[in-house]
Design an enzyme around this catalytic site. Structure first.
Site, mmCIF file in Angstrom:
data_model
loop_
_atom_site.group_PDB
_atom_site.id
_atom_site.type_symbol
_atom_site.label_atom_id
_atom_site.label_comp_id
_atom_site.label_asym_id
_atom_site.label_seq_id
_atom_site.Cartn_x
_atom_site.Cartn_y
_atom_site.Cartn_z
ATOM 1 N N PRO A 2 0.657 -1.243 0.000
ATOM 2 C CA PRO A 2 0.000 0.000 0.000
ATOM 3 C C PRO A 2 0.699 1.321 0.000
ATOM 4 O O PRO A 2 0.284 2.151 -0.733
ATOM 5 C CB PRO A 2 -0.944 -0.091 1.147
ATOM 6 C CG PRO A 2 -1.290 -1.494 1.161
ATOM 7 C CD PRO A 2 -0.173 -2.206 0.550
ATOM 8 N N GLU A 3 1.564 1.675 0.734
ATOM 9 C CA GLU A 3 1.900 3.105 0.740
ATOM 10 C C GLU A 3 2.936 3.450 -0.325
ATOM 11 O O GLU A 3 3.414 2.567 -1.031
ATOM 12 C CB GLU A 3 2.324 3.529 2.150
ATOM 13 C CG GLU A 3 1.230 3.217 3.167
ATOM 14 C CD GLU A 3 1.559 3.634 4.574
ATOM 15 O OE1 GLU A 3 1.998 4.771 4.771
ATOM 16 O OE2 GLU A 3 1.386 2.816 5.495
ATOM 17 N N LYS A 61 -0.392 6.407 -4.238
ATOM 18 C CA LYS A 61 -0.486 4.947 -4.185
ATOM 19 C C LYS A 61 -1.092 4.370 -5.454
ATOM 20 O O LYS A 61 -1.334 3.165 -5.526
ATOM 21 C CB LYS A 61 -1.338 4.529 -2.977
ATOM 22 C CG LYS A 61 -0.851 5.098 -1.647
ATOM 23 C CD LYS A 61 -1.846 4.818 -0.525
ATOM 24 C CE LYS A 61 -1.568 5.704 0.673
ATOM 25 N NZ LYS A 61 -2.620 5.613 1.700
ATOM 26 N N ARG A 123 -7.451 -9.561 -0.304
ATOM 27 C CA ARG A 123 -8.722 -8.991 0.173
ATOM 28 C C ARG A 123 -9.608 -8.408 -0.923
ATOM 29 O O ARG A 123 -10.738 -8.019 -0.658
ATOM 30 C CB ARG A 123 -8.435 -7.920 1.236
ATOM 31 C CG ARG A 123 -7.824 -8.528 2.475
ATOM 32 C CD ARG A 123 -7.452 -7.473 3.489
ATOM 33 N NE ARG A 123 -8.597 -6.899 4.161
ATOM 34 C CZ ARG A 123 -8.519 -5.967 5.090
ATOM 35 N NH1 ARG A 123 -7.342 -5.477 5.424
ATOM 36 N NH2 ARG A 123 -9.587 -5.498 5.663
ATOM 37 N N ARG A 289 -8.730 2.692 12.622
ATOM 38 C CA ARG A 289 -7.396 2.113 12.484
ATOM 39 C C ARG A 289 -6.696 2.298 13.818
ATOM 40 O O ARG A 289 -7.330 2.524 14.833
ATOM 41 C CB ARG A 289 -6.618 2.828 11.377
ATOM 42 C CG ARG A 289 -7.212 2.625 10.009
ATOM 43 C CD ARG A 289 -6.175 2.878 8.938
ATOM 44 N NE ARG A 289 -6.671 2.459 7.634
ATOM 45 C CZ ARG A 289 -7.504 3.176 6.896
ATOM 46 N NH1 ARG A 289 -7.919 4.338 7.336
ATOM 47 N NH2 ARG A 289 -7.910 2.733 5.734
#
Length: 311
Positions: A2-3, A61, A123, A289
């Site tokens: 992700p980042e 991203k 996911r 989060r």
DNA sequence: AGCGAGCCCTGCGCGC
DNA sequence: TGCGCGCAGGGCTCGC
């Protein structure tokens, strides 16, 4: 993965292989991985076969592969967002399918011959799409990896990232202090500054000694300058280390892990001593989060003031 | 305008 | 050894 640093590792890995490569095959195993695509699976597959990839580009991203122009068609790119668990892996065409393979493209690469790009995603928060390329508003290159001032429609609202030469620090500062919100929330707002996620937000805030909920409106210029410097520093160091991997989930195009997790100061370090002052790092729930920070060196109020937290 | 909640999902590791 | 629960690097949309 992700980042920004993890996505950049992927982009840099793809670039020498996919540039100039012809798309010889497309196989969509999981249609939900085309959530961002405006069309069905057959449309996605048929519009890509035979096209040639011009570059590998990234902003924040988001990653995209602009296709070489085709007469009579508007410019498009294969857009990719890895979501929480997406990977783009280079494979031999004969290699067995990866366990969580969602989409597979076969390429004929000038530099590497026949190979496959596997989009693997546990996911299914990540996705691929064919997206039209639009002119950038500022006329600067759309992102890293391509001088063309073009950006996919779905990325047009995404701010430039702090490693982009066209990122304007002063413009960011003004937009930041115009917000009536907390600093971490602002850092995670991809329309304000892109590429930063939960790990690097916590790391940069730790480095800049800022509490995650510090109101942006009252941030002074030196504080914002410092924060931007720390952000760039942590992103660059993570990039040099190949990104942050906690498990086999976050890997480069060859399946190798990054090593930056060893250098994290706050993220995931709850209960461990702050590397600066020794106070145990705290984890708090925030925005569905977690936020990790040092309760002593990252206070809401300015340091060296007599009062307590300034709400 | 800002923000929380809900949604999109699977799989892993932990505690019982 | 099995099972349920909490957790995970993101982003988009919808209400209040």
């Amino acid at each position: 993965m992700p980042e920004l640093p993890e996505v950049e590792v992927v982009r840099a890995g793809l670039e020498p292989v996919v540039t100039g490569a012809a798309i010889t095959g497309v196989e969509v195993i999981e249609p939900r991985s085309l959530r961002r695509h405006d069309g069905d699976v057959a449309d996605f597959e048929s519009r890509l076969i035979g096209r040639r990839i011009r570059a590998a580009v990234r902003r924040g991203k988001f990653l995209w592969l602009p296709l070489e122009p085709q007469h009579g068609l508007p410019p498009v790119a294969v857009l990719a967002h890895l979501g929480m668990s997406g990977q783009l892996l280079l494979r031999d065409q004969e290699a067995p399918a990866d366990r969580l393979l969602r989409v597979r493209m076969t390429l004929d690469s000038p530099a590497h011959g026949a190979l496959a790009v596997a989009f693997v995603d546990q996911r299914i928060f990540g996705s691929l799409a064919i997206d039209p390329l639009l002119p950038t508003r500022d006329g600067a290159p759309g992102g890293r990896g391509d001088p063309a001032p073009l950006v996919p429609a779905q990325v047009a609202h995404i701010a430039r990232d702090p490693l982009d030469p066209a990122f304007e620090d002063e413009r960011f500062r003004r937009a930041l202090i115009a917000k009536r919100t907390g600093i971490k929330r602002a850092l995670l707002d991809q329309t304000l500054i892109s590429g930063i996620g939960n790990i690097y937000a916590d790391e940069a805030l730790w480095a800049a000694q800022l509490h995650y909920d510090r109101p942006t409106a009252r941030l002074t210029k030196p504080v914002v300058v410092r924060l931007l410097a720390e952000l760039r520093h942590v992103l660059e160091r993570a990039l040099a280390d190949g990104g942050t991997s906690f498990d086999a989930q976050y890997v480069n195009v060859n399946g190798a892990s990054g090593y930056f997790s060893q250098r994290l100061n706050a993220y995931g370090r709850q209960g461990e001593p702050c590397p600066r002052c020794g106070t145990p790092i705290v984890r708090e729930s925030f925005m569905n989060r977690s936020s990790h920070f040092c309760p002593v060196c990252q206070r809401r109020a300015r340091r060296a003031r007599s009062a307590g937290p300034a709400a």
